[in-house]
Design an enzyme around this catalytic site. Structure first.
Site: not given
Ligand code: NAD
Ligand code: LMR
Length: 329
Positions: A160, A188
């Site tokens: 962000d 977030h």
């Molecule tokens: P994704 O679905 O591609 O990958 C998630 C992975 O986590 C998968 O491979 C899944 O098998 C694994 N997983 C699920 N439960 C698990 C557990 N208990 N232990 C270990 N591994 C586990 O998702 P992504 O695109 O990589 O995003 C991951 C997370 O990050 C999501 O929650 C998304 O919303 C979040 N995110 C946060 C931000 C931020 O700014 N904070 C930004 C983008 C995404």
């Molecule tokens: C982001 O800010 O890009 C992610 O947290 C969005 C999401 O819901 O995974």
């Protein structure tokens, strides 16, 4: 001098963010170009095969700093001796899922991971939670790790922060490097408050320089706060490379320090500063030095800012009360 490798645990290692993150960690961008690393990849059983594929590719990069890779579905193994933990894997919201179901499902992940960190991680463990809802997942993990100092658990709002810097650069024509002291307050989520009233652009106050309240309220704040949803709509998947980049920035800054005359934004356990209830994991302006951070104190908060900080913090209070009601903290 030969340095001891740092153990870096990444959960959700086979996911999109994992794929954008691991190669950068192994190349030295997380901790520094002279710091060797061991990678510990935690996945659920269904993700193990894909994680093995990622490990094969990591091998094929022949990174000089990468000293070992462990792939496991056991939290105790993944966090054993961990110095840095990036908690990326989380349960996403699926159709028909209520907020309580989402929090419950994530509690089932971050509670046990917090316990495993408590029992197995190294004494200097630093945790960054990326998986959403990041602040409350971090709170769950932190409360399940009573022997680890609370300040070692952080949630990611650096994406962000970086989004806000990029929007300011776009608006003013300044370079990103000219923009300092942006703050993300709160959660977030779409309630977050990106604050430019203390930000500087080439040494001038950003809000005064831009002097456009309509743009601030109707463009800048919603663009930054809803950027995650906008990416999902356009890309068909949530941000991955920019999220991984922000995770790298967050840990690198935490370990190596903020630049003189600047600060960053991190979701950290509140000490009550700026009226944010103690114990909540909320985003603040922080400076970092020698692996420690401090909240920037003494900033004047206008009524405009106060209302927005309070709204986002109010959402965090609701999330905390919900997970407390579910017995997760
Ligand atoms: P994704 O679905 O591609 O990958 C998630 C992975 O986590 C998968 O491979 C899944 O098998 C694994 N997983 C699920 N439960 C698990 C557990 N208990 N232990 C270990 N591994 C586990 O998702 P992504 O695109 O990589 O995003 C991951 C997370 O990050 C999501 O929650 C998304 O919303 C979040 N995110 C946060 C931000 C931020 O700014 N904070 C930004 C983008 C995404
Ligand atoms: C982001 O800010 O890009 C992610 O947290 C969005 C999401 O819901 O995974």
């Amino acid at each position: 001098m030969t340095r001891t490798p740092v153990n870096v645990t990444v959960t959700g290692a086979a996911g999109q963010i994992g794929y954008a993150l691991l190669f950068r960690i192994a190349s030295g961008q997380l901790l520094g170009a002279d710091v060797p690393v061991n990678l510990r990849l935690l996945e659920i059983p269904q993700g193990l095969k894909a994680a093995e594929g990622v490990a094969m590719e990591l091998d094929d990069c022949a990174f000089p700093l990468l000293r070992g890779i462990t792939i496991t579905d056991q939290a105790a193994t993944a966090f054993d001796g961990a110095n840095v933990a990036l908690l990326v894997g989380a349960r996403p919201r699926t159709a028909g899922m209520e907020r309580g179901d989402l929090l419950q499902a994530n509690g089932g992940i971050f509670g046990p991971q917090g316990k495993a960190i408590n029992e197995h991680a190294a004494d200097d463990i630093k945790v960054l939670v990326v998986g959403n809802p990041a602040n409350t997942n971090a709170l769950i993990a932190q409360r399940n790790a009573p022997d680890v100092p609370a300040e070692r658990f952080t949630a990611m709002t650096r994406l962000d922060h970086n989004r806000a810097v990029a929007q300011l650069a776009k608006k003013t024509g300044a370079t990103v490097g000219d923009i300092k002291k942006v703050t993300i307050w709160g959660n977030h989520s779409a309630t977050q408050y990106p604050d430019i009233f203390h930000a500087e652009i080439a040494g001038k106050n950003a809000a005064e320089l831009i002097n456009d309240q309509a743009w601030l309220e109707s463009d800048f704040i919603p663009t930054v706060a809803k950027r995650g949803a906008a990416i999902i709509e356009v890309r068909g998947a949530s941000s991955a490379a920019s999220a991984a980049n922000a995770a790298i920035d967050h840990v690198y800054t935490w370990v190596n320090g903020t630049a003189e005359g600047d600060w960053t934004s991190m979701g950290i356990v509140s000490d009550g500063s700026y009226g944010v209830p103690e114990g909540l994991i909320s985003s603040f302006p922080v400076t970092t030095k020698d692996g420690k951070f401090e909240i920037v104190q003494g900033l004047e908060i206008s009524d405009f800012s106060r209302a927005r900080i309070d709204a986002s913090v109010g959402e965090l209070v609701e999330e905390r009360d919900a997970v407390a009601g579910l017995g997760l903290i």
